[in-house]
Motif scaffolding. Structure first.
Motif, PDB file in Angstrom:
ATOM      1  N   SER A   1       0.842  -1.187   0.000  1.00  0.00           N
ATOM      2  CA  SER A   1       0.000   0.000   0.000  1.00  0.00           C
ATOM      3  C   SER A   1       0.876   1.235   0.000  1.00  0.00           C
ATOM      4  N   CYS A   2       0.267   2.344  -0.350  1.00  0.00           N
ATOM      5  CA  CYS A   2       0.966   3.621  -0.301  1.00  0.00           C
ATOM      6  C   CYS A   2      -0.066   4.721  -0.141  1.00  0.00           C
ATOM      7  N   GLY A   3       0.373   5.845   0.370  1.00  0.00           N
ATOM      8  CA  GLY A   3      -0.601   6.909   0.528  1.00  0.00           C
ATOM      9  C   GLY A   3      -0.019   8.193   1.048  1.00  0.00           C
ATOM     10  N   LEU A   4      -0.901   9.161   1.085  1.00  0.00           N
ATOM     11  CA  LEU A   4      -0.612  10.495   1.580  1.00  0.00           C
ATOM     12  C   LEU A   4      -1.322  10.649   2.915  1.00  0.00           C
ATOM     13  N   PHE A   5      -0.674  11.296   3.879  1.00  0.00           N
ATOM     14  CA  PHE A   5      -1.305  11.427   5.197  1.00  0.00           C
ATOM     15  C   PHE A   5      -0.971  12.795   5.798  1.00  0.00           C
ATOM     16  N   ARG A   6      -1.747  13.132   6.835  1.00  0.00           N
ATOM     17  CA  ARG A   6      -1.615  14.431   7.524  1.00  0.00           C
ATOM     18  C   ARG A   6      -1.651  15.603   6.543  1.00  0.00           C
ATOM     19  N   TRP A   7      -2.677  15.630   5.687  1.00  0.00           N
ATOM     20  CA  TRP A   7      -2.822  16.717   4.721  1.00  0.00           C
ATOM     21  C   TRP A   7      -3.143  18.000   5.475  1.00  0.00           C
ATOM     22  N   ASN A   8      -2.230  18.947   5.408  1.00  0.00           N
ATOM     23  CA  ASN A   8      -2.431  20.269   5.991  1.00  0.00           C
ATOM     24  C   ASN A   8      -2.897  21.178   4.859  1.00  0.00           C
ATOM     25  N   ARG A   9      -4.194  21.429   4.806  1.00  0.00           N
ATOM     26  CA  ARG A   9      -4.767  22.229   3.716  1.00  0.00           C
ATOM     27  C   ARG A   9      -4.171  23.634   3.669  1.00  0.00           C
ATOM     28  N   GLY A  10      -3.991  24.246   4.844  1.00  0.00           N
ATOM     29  CA  GLY A  10      -3.456  25.607   4.890  1.00  0.00           C
ATOM     30  C   GLY A  10      -2.031  25.693   4.373  1.00  0.00           C
ATOM     31  N   TRP A  11      -1.226  24.726   4.736  1.00  0.00           N
ATOM     32  CA  TRP A  11       0.168  24.720   4.302  1.00  0.00           C
ATOM     33  C   TRP A  11       0.352  24.037   2.956  1.00  0.00           C
TER      34      TRP A  11
ATOM     35  N   GLY B   1       1.203  12.496  -8.394  1.00  0.00           N
ATOM     36  CA  GLY B   1       0.479  13.270  -9.400  1.00  0.00           C
ATOM     37  C   GLY B   1      -0.929  13.595  -8.946  1.00  0.00           C
ATOM     38  N   TRP B   2      -1.603  12.599  -8.352  1.00  0.00           N
ATOM     39  CA  TRP B   2      -2.947  12.820  -7.836  1.00  0.00           C
ATOM     40  C   TRP B   2      -2.925  13.882  -6.729  1.00  0.00           C
ATOM     41  N   GLY B   3      -1.973  13.772  -5.807  1.00  0.00           N
ATOM     42  CA  GLY B   3      -1.889  14.713  -4.688  1.00  0.00           C
ATOM     43  C   GLY B   3      -1.624  16.138  -5.134  1.00  0.00           C
ATOM     44  N   PHE B   4      -0.701  16.315  -6.074  1.00  0.00           N
ATOM     45  CA  PHE B   4      -0.415  17.668  -6.550  1.00  0.00           C
ATOM     46  C   PHE B   4      -1.619  18.262  -7.273  1.00  0.00           C
ATOM     47  N   GLU B   5      -2.357  17.417  -7.978  1.00  0.00           N
ATOM     48  CA  GLU B   5      -3.529  17.911  -8.714  1.00  0.00           C
ATOM     49  C   GLU B   5      -4.754  18.100  -7.816  1.00  0.00           C
ATOM     50  N   HIS B   6      -5.133  17.073  -7.064  1.00  0.00           N
ATOM     51  CA  HIS B   6      -6.400  17.101  -6.331  1.00  0.00           C
ATOM     52  C   HIS B   6      -6.318  17.743  -4.957  1.00  0.00           C
ATOM     53  N   TRP B   7      -5.177  17.670  -4.313  1.00  0.00           N
ATOM     54  CA  TRP B   7      -5.023  18.314  -3.017  1.00  0.00           C
ATOM     55  C   TRP B   7      -4.257  19.628  -3.137  1.00  0.00           C
ATOM     56  N   ALA B   8      -3.876  20.003  -4.348  1.00  0.00           N
ATOM     57  CA  ALA B   8      -3.131  21.245  -4.596  1.00  0.00           C
ATOM     58  C   ALA B   8      -1.900  21.336  -3.686  1.00  0.00           C
ATOM     59  N   LEU B   9      -1.204  20.241  -3.557  1.00  0.00           N
ATOM     60  CA  LEU B   9      -0.028  20.198  -2.682  1.00  0.00           C
ATOM     61  C   LEU B   9       1.093  21.079  -3.214  1.00  0.00           C
TER      62      LEU B   9
END
Length: 191
Positions: free
Chosen positions: A83-93, A121-129
Motif C-alpha cells: 500500500s501507499c498513501g498520503l497522510f496528515r494533509w495540511n490544507r493551509g500549508w 500526481g494525484w496529490g499535486f492535482e487534487h489536493w493542490a499540494l
C-alpha cells in the motif's frame, strides 16, 4: 468500496481502496519483522490488528488532517502487493506526508515507483499540494534510492525521531516540492 475513493491505474497496477478482505494479505506483509524493520511500527502479531489498520486508513479520510491510502495490486490478478498513501494533509500549508510498503516478493521491479508517481500526481492535482515529506531510516537504501529517483531532496537527519522494535531510530527527512515535480514531469514529457 466507497464511490468517492479515487481509484488510480498505471501500466501494471491498480491502486484501489483497501478492503476488509485484504486483511490476510496485509497481515502477511506487516507481520514480517524483516520487511517491517524500516516501516516505523512494530510487526503485527494478529489478523485483527491488520483489520484495525485497514479500518483506520478508511476513517483517516474524514480526519481534520486527512489521509488516503491505496492498496496496490497488479492488473493481472487481485493479490494485494502493498500500500501507499498520503497522510496528515495540511490544507493551509498545502503539505502532507508520504508512506508506503511493498511485499518482499514484489520488491525490485519498479512497482512502488510506478505507484508513487500516480499517487504524487494525484496529490499535486487534487489536493493542490506544494510539499510532500517522507521520513526514511538511514540504512533503508532501497527507499532512499526510490525517493531520489522521484525527485525528493534530502533535508536533514532527525535524531531518534522514531521508536519501533524496541529502539529509538534516526530518520532522514526528504521533501518534494511542486516546482520539483513540475520540472521532473516536464523533463519526462520532453524526453
Amino acid at each position: 468500496m466507497s464511490p468517492d475513493f479515487p481509484t488510480l491505474q498505471t501500466p501494471r497496477l491498480r491502486l484501489r481502496e483497501l478492503q476488509p478482505a485484504d486483511a490476510p494479505a496485509f497481515f502477511e506483509i506487516h507481520r514480517n519483522a524483516d520487511a517491517m524493520r524500516w516501516f516505523g511500527t512494530d510487526p503485527l502479531t494478529e489478523l485483527a490488528e491488520a483489520e484495525q489498520v485497514i479500518e483506520g486508513f478508511r476513517t483517516s479520510r474524514e480526519a481534520r488532517q486527512p489521509g488516503i491510502r491505496w492498496g496496490l495490486q497488479q492488473l493481472s490478478d487481485d493479490q494485494l502487493l502493498g500500500s501507499c498513501g498520503l497522510f496528515r494533509w495540511n490544507r493551509g500549508w498545502r503539505s502532507c506526508g508520504l508512506g508506503y510498503e511493498l511485499a518482499p516478493a514484489a520488491q525490485g521491479q519498479g512497482l512502488m515507483r510506478e505507484a508513487l508517481q500516480a499517487v504524487l500526481g494525484w496529490g499535486f492535482e487534487h489536493w493542490a499540494l506544494n510539499r510532500v515529506e517522507a521520513q526514511v531510516h538511514p540504512a533503508n537504501q532501497a527507499s532512499l534510492g526510490l525517493l531520489l529517483r522521484l525527485g525528493f531532496q534530502r533535508e536533514g537527519r532527525m535524531r531518534q525521531a522514531g521508536f519501533w522494535q524496541g529502539a529509538h531510530r534516526d530518520l532522514l527527512l526528504f521533501s518534494l516540492l511542486r516546482e520539483d515535480w513540475d520540472a521532473k514531469l516536464g523533463a519526462r514529457l520532453a524526453g
